[in-house]
Structures are given as C-alpha cells and as structure tokens.
Design a protein around this motif. Sequence first.
Motif, PDB file in Angstrom:
ATOM      1  N   GLY A  83       0.858  -1.189   0.000  1.00 53.56           N
ATOM      2  CA  GLY A  83       0.000   0.000   0.000  1.00 53.56           C
ATOM      3  C   GLY A  83       0.884   1.224   0.000  1.00 53.56           C
ATOM      4  N   ASP A  84       0.574   2.173  -0.874  1.00 51.19           N
ATOM      5  CA  ASP A  84       1.440   3.341  -1.024  1.00 51.19           C
ATOM      6  C   ASP A  84       0.852   4.611  -0.442  1.00 51.19           C
ATOM      7  N   ARG A  85      -0.385   4.553   0.094  1.00 49.16           N
ATOM      8  CA  ARG A  85      -0.989   5.803   0.552  1.00 49.16           C
ATOM      9  C   ARG A  85      -1.771   5.631   1.849  1.00 49.16           C
ATOM     10  N   VAL A  86      -1.828   6.738   2.566  1.00 45.64           N
ATOM     11  CA  VAL A  86      -2.634   6.833   3.778  1.00 45.64           C
ATOM     12  C   VAL A  86      -3.547   8.043   3.633  1.00 45.64           C
ATOM     13  N   PHE A  87      -4.645   8.017   4.348  1.00 48.11           N
ATOM     14  CA  PHE A  87      -5.635   9.089   4.224  1.00 48.11           C
ATOM     15  C   PHE A  87      -5.787   9.829   5.550  1.00 48.11           C
ATOM     16  N   PHE A  88      -6.208  11.084   5.441  1.00 47.96           N
ATOM     17  CA  PHE A  88      -6.321  11.961   6.598  1.00 47.96           C
ATOM     18  C   PHE A  88      -7.730  12.519   6.717  1.00 47.96           C
ATOM     19  N   ASP A  89      -8.095  12.880   7.942  1.00 52.00           N
ATOM     20  CA  ASP A  89      -9.359  13.563   8.172  1.00 52.00           C
ATOM     21  C   ASP A  89      -9.235  15.010   7.722  1.00 52.00           C
ATOM     22  N   THR A  90     -10.366  15.681   7.600  1.00 50.78           N
ATOM     23  CA  THR A  90     -10.407  17.081   7.177  1.00 50.78           C
ATOM     24  C   THR A  90      -9.560  17.953   8.098  1.00 50.78           C
ATOM     25  N   ASP A  91      -8.738  18.814   7.510  1.00 55.08           N
ATOM     26  CA  ASP A  91      -7.891  19.764   8.243  1.00 55.08           C
ATOM     27  C   ASP A  91      -6.995  19.099   9.279  1.00 55.08           C
ATOM     28  N   SER A  92      -6.591  17.873   9.034  1.00 55.46           N
ATOM     29  CA  SER A  92      -5.785  17.132  10.008  1.00 55.46           C
ATOM     30  C   SER A  92      -4.546  16.549   9.360  1.00 55.46           C
ATOM     31  N   PHE A  93      -3.505  16.436  10.166  1.00 54.68           N
ATOM     32  CA  PHE A  93      -2.312  15.724   9.737  1.00 54.68           C
ATOM     33  C   PHE A  93      -1.993  14.595  10.717  1.00 54.68           C
ATOM     34  N   GLN A  94      -2.965  14.273  11.581  1.00 52.15           N
ATOM     35  CA  GLN A  94      -2.817  13.180  12.542  1.00 52.15           C
ATOM     36  C   GLN A  94      -3.059  11.849  11.834  1.00 52.15           C
ATOM     37  N   LEU A  95      -2.206  10.886  12.107  1.00 55.25           N
ATOM     38  CA  LEU A  95      -2.349   9.571  11.488  1.00 55.25           C
ATOM     39  C   LEU A  95      -3.469   8.782  12.152  1.00 55.25           C
ATOM     40  N   THR A  96      -4.335   8.213  11.339  1.00 56.47           N
ATOM     41  CA  THR A  96      -5.411   7.368  11.845  1.00 56.47           C
ATOM     42  C   THR A  96      -4.832   5.989  12.169  1.00 56.47           C
ATOM     43  N   PRO A  97      -5.556   5.169  12.920  1.00 59.24           N
ATOM     44  CA  PRO A  97      -5.073   3.796  13.160  1.00 59.24           C
ATOM     45  C   PRO A  97      -4.844   3.024  11.858  1.00 59.24           C
ATOM     46  N   GLU A  98      -5.712   3.231  10.863  1.00 59.99           N
ATOM     47  CA  GLU A  98      -5.540   2.554   9.571  1.00 59.99           C
ATOM     48  C   GLU A  98      -4.249   3.017   8.891  1.00 59.99           C
ATOM     49  N   ALA A  99      -3.983   4.317   8.966  1.00 57.03           N
ATOM     50  CA  ALA A  99      -2.770   4.866   8.365  1.00 57.03           C
ATOM     51  C   ALA A  99      -1.532   4.297   9.050  1.00 57.03           C
ATOM     52  N   ARG A 100      -1.577   4.202  10.363  1.00 67.31           N
ATOM     53  CA  ARG A 100      -0.435   3.638  11.102  1.00 67.31           C
ATOM     54  C   ARG A 100      -0.165   2.199  10.665  1.00 67.31           C
ATOM     55  N   GLY A 101      -1.222   1.432  10.435  1.00 63.66           N
ATOM     56  CA  GLY A 101      -1.053   0.051   9.975  1.00 63.66           C
ATOM     57  C   GLY A 101      -0.367  -0.018   8.617  1.00 63.66           C
ATOM     58  N   VAL A 102      -0.782   0.837   7.698  1.00 60.14           N
ATOM     59  CA  VAL A 102      -0.152   0.875   6.369  1.00 60.14           C
ATOM     60  C   VAL A 102       1.313   1.267   6.505  1.00 60.14           C
TER      61      VAL A 102
ATOM     62  N   GLN B 271       4.805  -0.498   5.472  1.00 59.18           N
ATOM     63  CA  GLN B 271       5.803   0.162   4.631  1.00 59.18           C
ATOM     64  C   GLN B 271       7.180   0.098   5.288  1.00 59.18           C
ATOM     65  N   ALA B 272       7.233   0.297   6.593  1.00 59.31           N
ATOM     66  CA  ALA B 272       8.524   0.247   7.300  1.00 59.31           C
ATOM     67  C   ALA B 272       9.142  -1.149   7.181  1.00 59.31           C
ATOM     68  N   LYS B 273       8.332  -2.188   7.327  1.00 59.30           N
ATOM     69  CA  LYS B 273       8.831  -3.560   7.169  1.00 59.30           C
ATOM     70  C   LYS B 273       9.331  -3.777   5.744  1.00 59.30           C
ATOM     71  N   TRP B 274       8.584  -3.267   4.774  1.00 62.78           N
ATOM     72  CA  TRP B 274       8.968  -3.393   3.369  1.00 62.78           C
ATOM     73  C   TRP B 274      10.284  -2.671   3.110  1.00 62.78           C
ATOM     74  N   LEU B 275      10.440  -1.488   3.702  1.00 67.47           N
ATOM     75  CA  LEU B 275      11.686  -0.731   3.535  1.00 67.47           C
ATOM     76  C   LEU B 275      12.870  -1.451   4.182  1.00 67.47           C
ATOM     77  N   GLN B 276      12.644  -2.161   5.275  1.00 68.90           N
ATOM     78  CA  GLN B 276      13.725  -2.925   5.910  1.00 68.90           C
ATOM     79  C   GLN B 276      14.172  -4.091   5.019  1.00 68.90           C
ATOM     80  N   LYS B 277      13.260  -4.606   4.211  1.00 72.09           N
ATOM     81  CA  LYS B 277      13.605  -5.680   3.268  1.00 72.09           C
ATOM     82  C   LYS B 277      14.248  -5.135   1.998  1.00 72.09           C
ATOM     83  N   ASN B 278      13.982  -3.885   1.695  1.00 74.04           N
ATOM     84  CA  ASN B 278      14.473  -3.253   0.465  1.00 74.04           C
ATOM     85  C   ASN B 278      15.353  -2.062   0.837  1.00 74.04           C
ATOM     86  N   LEU B 279      16.538  -2.352   1.341  1.00 78.09           N
ATOM     87  CA  LEU B 279      17.412  -1.323   1.914  1.00 78.09           C
ATOM     88  C   LEU B 279      17.932  -0.305   0.909  1.00 78.09           C
ATOM     89  N   ALA B 280      17.892  -0.614  -0.363  1.00 76.30           N
ATOM     90  CA  ALA B 280      18.374   0.336  -1.373  1.00 76.30           C
ATOM     91  C   ALA B 280      17.301   1.349  -1.778  1.00 76.30           C
TER      92      ALA B 280
END
Length: 182
Positions: A76-95, A99-108
């Motif tokens: 998954g390449d995207r996360v979504f935000f509530d109106t006028d917010s930059f706080q990460l939702t629980p769904e966004a944190r999961g994505v 992504q962090a796990k994927w980046l650890q596998k793809n170090l380049a």
Amino acid sequence: MPIKIVLTMILGVLLMGCETASDGSANLDSGSASGSGSNKVAALKRSDITSMDLGSRASSGGIKSGTQEDLVVNVGDRVFFDTDSFQLTPEARGVLENQAKWLQKNLAVTLSIEGHADERGTREYNLALGERRATSVRDYLIALGVNPDRIQTISYGKERPVDPRSEADAWSKNRRGVSVVK
C-alpha cells in the motif's frame, strides 16, 4: 499572409510550452510544490498507480521487488487523513508499519512522501497542510526505524487531486500521503 505567420509562430511557442519529459516525470515549476532543497523535484506520476492497475502483473509474477509496483500491490502506497488534520489514523499507522517492514527488506529504496489536500481552502493553506501530512508520515516511518536519509517530503497541496469532483467522497480521496519509490 502576415497573420498566418504570426499564428504559426504563436502555435509553435504554445506547443513548446506543452512539452513533457520523455521519462514520464512531470514538469513542474518549483513554485508549484512546497518543500526544502531537493524535495522540490517533481515526483513521478507513479504515485497514481493503483493495485487494480497492477493486479494482472502481480498474479503473473511480473513485479520486481523494491519497485513502486511492489509497494502498491504488496504493501500500500498511501494513507488518508481527516479534514484539516495531519494526525495519522489507526488505519494509516497500519499501512505505514507495513511500509517500514517493506523498507527494511528493500534497503536500497528511498522514498519521496507526497502530502496532498482536498480543494477546499487557499493554495497556501493546502500546501502547508500537505507538508505537515508528509512530515507526519515521514516522522512515523523514522520512529519505526527507517533511516531518515532514505525519506524526503514534498507537498502538492490541492494541485494534484486523484478525484477532481467537488463532493465529500472525492475530498476524502484527495486528503492523502503517498509514498513514491525514487
């Protein structure tokens, strides 16, 4: 006769102004994006790839590891935000955890995090909100152990909507942070 020459010259100038980069990247004036340093470099249109676009390639094993397509289909390449917010939702944190796990596998792999907003509000407000959204995504990935040198941010504000309609459903799609493999 001189009018035809003038019109031909004008048409030629207009066509030169419409030229696009041959590598598929967007040509953006540095004033159309917010960020710092090299973050103002335009991100490729790859950020608009969806898993539906790639479904057949994934099933046939045609996706190379560590690519934008791999990120979209398998993580998954995207996360979504509530109106006028930059706080990460629980769904966004999961994505982002995936992504962090994927980046650890793809170090380049390095990422550009794009911050986007819906059409409501001024251009300046939405560029600032997009920057806060991109930074929020970046900071969370760093907190999960991703090297900060591998992540840049850029804000497009309301300049690149996924859905151009003026209604709540479209606005919710446009309030997003998108991770783009560089």
